[in-house]
Scaffold this motif. Structure first.
Motif, PDB file in Angstrom:
ATOM      1  N   THR A 148       0.855  -1.181   0.000  1.00 36.18           N
ATOM      2  CA  THR A 148       0.000   0.000   0.000  1.00 36.18           C
ATOM      3  C   THR A 148       0.893   1.233   0.000  1.00 36.18           C
ATOM      4  OG1 THR A 148      -1.817  -1.093   1.168  1.00 36.18           O
ATOM      5  CG2 THR A 148      -1.762   1.310   1.234  1.00 36.18           C
ATOM      6  N   VAL A 149       0.748   2.056  -1.052  1.00 34.84           N
ATOM      7  CA  VAL A 149       1.544   3.277  -1.194  1.00 34.84           C
ATOM      8  C   VAL A 149       0.672   4.465  -0.786  1.00 34.84           C
ATOM      9  CG1 VAL A 149       2.892   4.718  -2.751  1.00 34.84           C
ATOM     10  CG2 VAL A 149       2.823   2.235  -3.091  1.00 34.84           C
ATOM     11  N   TYR A 150       1.124   5.212   0.221  1.00 32.28           N
ATOM     12  CA  TYR A 150       0.416   6.405   0.678  1.00 32.28           C
ATOM     13  C   TYR A 150       1.085   7.647   0.086  1.00 32.28           C
ATOM     14  CZ  TYR A 150      -1.625   3.264   4.143  1.00 32.28           C
ATOM     15  OH  TYR A 150      -2.273   2.241   4.754  1.00 32.28           O
ATOM     16  N   ILE A 197      -0.783  13.372  -2.906  1.00 33.71           N
ATOM     17  CA  ILE A 197      -1.346  13.909  -4.154  1.00 33.71           C
ATOM     18  C   ILE A 197      -2.153  12.828  -4.868  1.00 33.71           C
ATOM     19  CG2 ILE A 197      -0.844  14.973  -6.370  1.00 33.71           C
ATOM     20  CD1 ILE A 197      -0.161  16.747  -4.033  1.00 33.71           C
ATOM     21  N   ASP A 198      -3.479  13.021  -4.965  1.00 36.57           N
ATOM     22  CA  ASP A 198      -4.303  12.087  -5.730  1.00 36.57           C
ATOM     23  C   ASP A 198      -4.012  12.222  -7.226  1.00 36.57           C
ATOM     24  OD1 ASP A 198      -5.537  10.924  -3.605  1.00 36.57           O
ATOM     25  OD2 ASP A 198      -7.373  12.098  -3.731  1.00 36.57           O
ATOM     26  N   THR A 237       4.355   0.763 -14.492  1.00 37.34           N
ATOM     27  CA  THR A 237       3.202   1.442 -13.919  1.00 37.34           C
ATOM     28  C   THR A 237       2.131   0.430 -13.505  1.00 37.34           C
ATOM     29  OG1 THR A 237       3.612   3.422 -15.254  1.00 37.34           O
ATOM     30  CG2 THR A 237       1.392   3.133 -14.354  1.00 37.34           C
ATOM     31  N   LYS A 238       1.615   0.617 -12.275  1.00 31.66           N
ATOM     32  CA  LYS A 238       0.614  -0.302 -11.753  1.00 31.66           C
ATOM     33  C   LYS A 238      -0.727   0.363 -11.442  1.00 31.66           C
ATOM     34  CE  LYS A 238       3.241  -3.957 -11.734  1.00 31.66           C
ATOM     35  NZ  LYS A 238       2.932  -5.130 -12.592  1.00 31.66           N
ATOM     36  N   GLY A 239      -0.752   1.683 -11.282  1.00 35.63           N
ATOM     37  CA  GLY A 239      -2.017   2.344 -10.971  1.00 35.63           C
ATOM     38  C   GLY A 239      -1.776   3.771 -10.524  1.00 35.63           C
ATOM     39  N   THR A 240      -2.811   4.404  -9.955  1.00 36.50           N
ATOM     40  CA  THR A 240      -2.723   5.794  -9.517  1.00 36.50           C
ATOM     41  C   THR A 240      -3.243   5.934  -8.094  1.00 36.50           C
ATOM     42  OG1 THR A 240      -4.906   6.282 -10.467  1.00 36.50           O
ATOM     43  CG2 THR A 240      -2.974   6.725 -11.843  1.00 36.50           C
ATOM     44  N   ILE A 241      -2.769   6.976  -7.424  1.00 36.71           N
ATOM     45  CA  ILE A 241      -3.213   7.284  -6.063  1.00 36.71           C
ATOM     46  C   ILE A 241      -4.657   7.764  -6.099  1.00 36.71           C
ATOM     47  CG2 ILE A 241      -2.829   8.758  -4.052  1.00 36.71           C
ATOM     48  CD1 ILE A 241      -0.660   6.709  -4.371  1.00 36.71           C
ATOM     49  N   ASP A 242      -5.484   7.182  -5.236  1.00 39.33           N
ATOM     50  CA  ASP A 242      -6.893   7.571  -5.137  1.00 39.33           C
ATOM     51  C   ASP A 242      -7.274   7.569  -3.663  1.00 39.33           C
ATOM     52  OD1 ASP A 242      -9.508   8.219  -5.644  1.00 39.33           O
ATOM     53  OD2 ASP A 242     -10.102   6.192  -6.226  1.00 39.33           O
ATOM     54  N   TYR A 257       9.829  -7.126  -5.793  1.00 39.82           N
ATOM     55  CA  TYR A 257      10.070  -5.747  -6.212  1.00 39.82           C
ATOM     56  C   TYR A 257      11.221  -5.169  -5.383  1.00 39.82           C
ATOM     57  CZ  TYR A 257       5.597  -5.801  -8.694  1.00 39.82           C
ATOM     58  OH  TYR A 257       4.563  -6.093  -9.546  1.00 39.82           O
ATOM     59  N   THR A 258      12.017  -4.321  -6.010  1.00 38.50           N
ATOM     60  CA  THR A 258      13.145  -3.690  -5.320  1.00 38.50           C
ATOM     61  C   THR A 258      13.021  -2.170  -5.233  1.00 38.50           C
ATOM     62  OG1 THR A 258      14.405  -3.600  -7.393  1.00 38.50           O
ATOM     63  CG2 THR A 258      14.724  -5.536  -5.968  1.00 38.50           C
ATOM     64  N   SER A 259      12.134  -1.579  -6.046  1.00 32.80           N
ATOM     65  CA  SER A 259      11.992  -0.123  -6.017  1.00 32.80           C
ATOM     66  C   SER A 259      10.572   0.264  -6.414  1.00 32.80           C
ATOM     67  CB  SER A 259      13.005   0.541  -6.961  1.00 32.80           C
ATOM     68  OG  SER A 259      12.722   0.205  -8.317  1.00 32.80           O
ATOM     69  N   TYR A 260      10.203   1.489  -6.033  1.00 28.42           N
ATOM     70  CA  TYR A 260       8.908   2.040  -6.442  1.00 28.42           C
ATOM     71  C   TYR A 260       9.087   3.532  -6.698  1.00 28.42           C
ATOM     72  CZ  TYR A 260       8.358   4.212  -1.829  1.00 28.42           C
ATOM     73  OH  TYR A 260       8.523   4.980  -0.694  1.00 28.42           O
ATOM     74  N   SER A 261       8.197   4.093  -7.499  1.00 24.26           N
ATOM     75  CA  SER A 261       8.243   5.530  -7.774  1.00 24.26           C
ATOM     76  C   SER A 261       6.822   6.070  -7.854  1.00 24.26           C
ATOM     77  CB  SER A 261       8.993   5.825  -9.080  1.00 24.26           C
ATOM     78  OG  SER A 261       8.311   5.256 -10.194  1.00 24.26           O
ATOM     79  N   VAL A 262       6.664   7.339  -7.479  1.00 19.13           N
ATOM     80  CA  VAL A 262       5.375   8.029  -7.541  1.00 19.13           C
ATOM     81  C   VAL A 262       5.610   9.341  -8.267  1.00 19.13           C
ATOM     82  CG1 VAL A 262       3.429   8.918  -6.230  1.00 19.13           C
ATOM     83  CG2 VAL A 262       4.737   6.978  -5.339  1.00 19.13           C
ATOM     84  N   SER A 263       4.832   9.604  -9.308  1.00 16.86           N
ATOM     85  CA  SER A 263       5.087  10.789 -10.129  1.00 16.86           C
ATOM     86  C   SER A 263       3.785  11.421 -10.594  1.00 16.86           C
ATOM     87  CB  SER A 263       5.931  10.422 -11.350  1.00 16.86           C
ATOM     88  OG  SER A 263       5.262   9.455 -12.153  1.00 16.86           O
TER      89      SER A 263
END
Length: 400
Positions: free
Chosen positions: A112-114, A117-118, A128-133, A148-154
């Motif tokens: 779960t990524v918190y 910014i929605d 890419t797996k999805g978007t913040i909602d 998985y070894t890394s994640y990014s939010v943009s």
């Protein structure tokens, strides 16, 4: 008589062996009772830990005055909701929560990524797996698959956040990841003509971004940044220094430097502790919800927080979470103060949407005592003259 006596003994024995249920004291006010089907579940009010469910419930003093509650336990889905205390209504509140177990034995877990910014895009290992909602995004993963070894939010207009993943969730478990997106800095305008002076900002963290009155000035390099200022222009009032992973520092600007002179001031950034992040609700805000939260983080407990001049309470465990209306007049500034510390005033970037939390930060610095000048009282001229006259009289008397 013997029967009555025997009955009293049985009642006393039953009271001794029966489990004692926590309950609000008779006549008490402001108590929140949380009933739950899972003993050992942790209970939070406004993000602050209050204890664990025991014998099916827990009573929390002054809990009824909180805004939100969360009940959680490993292996179960979290439950979060609002505390709807009405002044003049019920003196105490009671909430019943049912925790649902997560599926086990299926070989699946969750990330779960918190994020603040929605609409921000979430990627794992560059895919890419999805978007913040509603402040979060949950990705189901196979516990036996490639980790998985890394994640990014943009998101366009914001600086991309990239982080490392150090553990995969176990069967039926959830691993939480956090990302705070900041707007892309706007370079300060180039100074044209007129006399100039310089501000030199020294800082313990290289790569930190420096702002004067929300205007980006550059990044700390070699533990300092020198900024030219146009002396005939409107003077800057506040500064802000920030970097991901550190508590933002802000304060009032020192006086303008003289022509071709440099005024230097130091800023210390402290790493964000594990308790600093404010838990984001794990469920979407209910339809019709018109409230969000402003979470004010600070390095000093017991500091008073005001929004637009209104006292909102004091910080505890490094944070004060304030419930605000999403349809009312938005707050634009906040102030954090405590006796013995320099008051900090900051800007609230935006009003939260329904169910969202906007985080702001303030670092309080201890006030430095003002040295009292100690000067030796000068000897008065009349006293010196009187001394000379006396000495001459003594000499004359001896000659005679």
């Amino acid at each position: 008589m013997r029967k009555i006596f025997s009955g009293l003994i049985l009642v006393m024995l039953w009271l001794c062996v029966s489990p004692v249920m926590a309950s609000a004291p008779i006549g008490g006010t402001g108590w929140l009772t949380v009933n739950c089907n899972v003993n050992g579940a942790s209970v939070y009010v406004d993000g602050s830990y209050k204890g664990m469910i025991s014998a099916g419930s827990i009573d929390i003093e002054n809990g009824a005055y909180g805004s939100t509650y969360t009940v959680s336990k490993d292996g179960y889905y979290d439950v979060t909701g609002d505390i709807n205390y009405v002044p003049g209504g019920e003196a105490n509140l009671e909430i019943t929560v049912t925790l649902t177990p997560k599926p086990t034995g299926s070989g699946t877990g969750w990330f779960t990524v918190y994020c603040n910014i929605d609409g921000a895009t979430v990627a794992f290992n560059g895919v890419t797996k999805g978007t913040i909602d509603g402040g979060s995004f949950t990705q189901e993963v196979a516990t036996t698959g490639t980790p998985y070894t890394s994640y990014s939010v943009s998101k366009s207009g914001y600086v991309t956040h990239t982080g490392s993943i150090t553990e995969m969730p176990g069967d039926g478990q959830t691993v939480s990841l956090y990302a705070t997106l900041s707007p892309v800095p706007t370079p300060a305008p180039t100074l044209i003509g007129g006399d100039t002076g310089f501000y030199q900002v020294t800082c313990n963290v290289n790569g930190a971004s420096v702002y004067f009155d929300s205007s980006y000035q550059g990044q700390i390099s070699g533990n300092s940044l020198t900024v030219p200022v146009y002396l005939a222009g409107t003077p800057y009032k506040t500064y802000r220094v920030e970097k991901s992973g550190y508590v933002t520092a802000s304060g009032s600007m020192p006086a303008l430097p003289a022509k071709d002179r440099t005024t230097m001031f130091h800023v210390t950034l402290n790493p964000v502790t594990t308790q600093a992040p404010t838990p984001v609700p794990t469920t979407e805000a209910p339809l019709g919800s018109e409230h969000g939260w402003i979470a004010v983080h600070t390095n000093v407990d017991g500091a008073t927080v005001t929004l637009a001049g209104y006292d909102m309470g004091t910080t505890k465990n490094g944070v004060l979470k304030i419930r605000v209306s999403t349809t009312g007049t938005p707050y634009s500034t906040f102030t954090v103060s405590k006796p013995g510390y320099v008051t900090v005033t900051g800007t609230i970037p935006r009003n939260p949407s329904a169910g969202e939390t906007v985080d702001v930060y303030a670092t309080l610095s201890a006030e430095q005592p003002t040295p009292v000048p100690t000067t030796q009282s000068p000897v008065s001229l009349p006293l010196v003259a009187a001394g000379l006259v006396g000495a001459l009289a003594v000499v004359a008397a001896r000659r005679n």
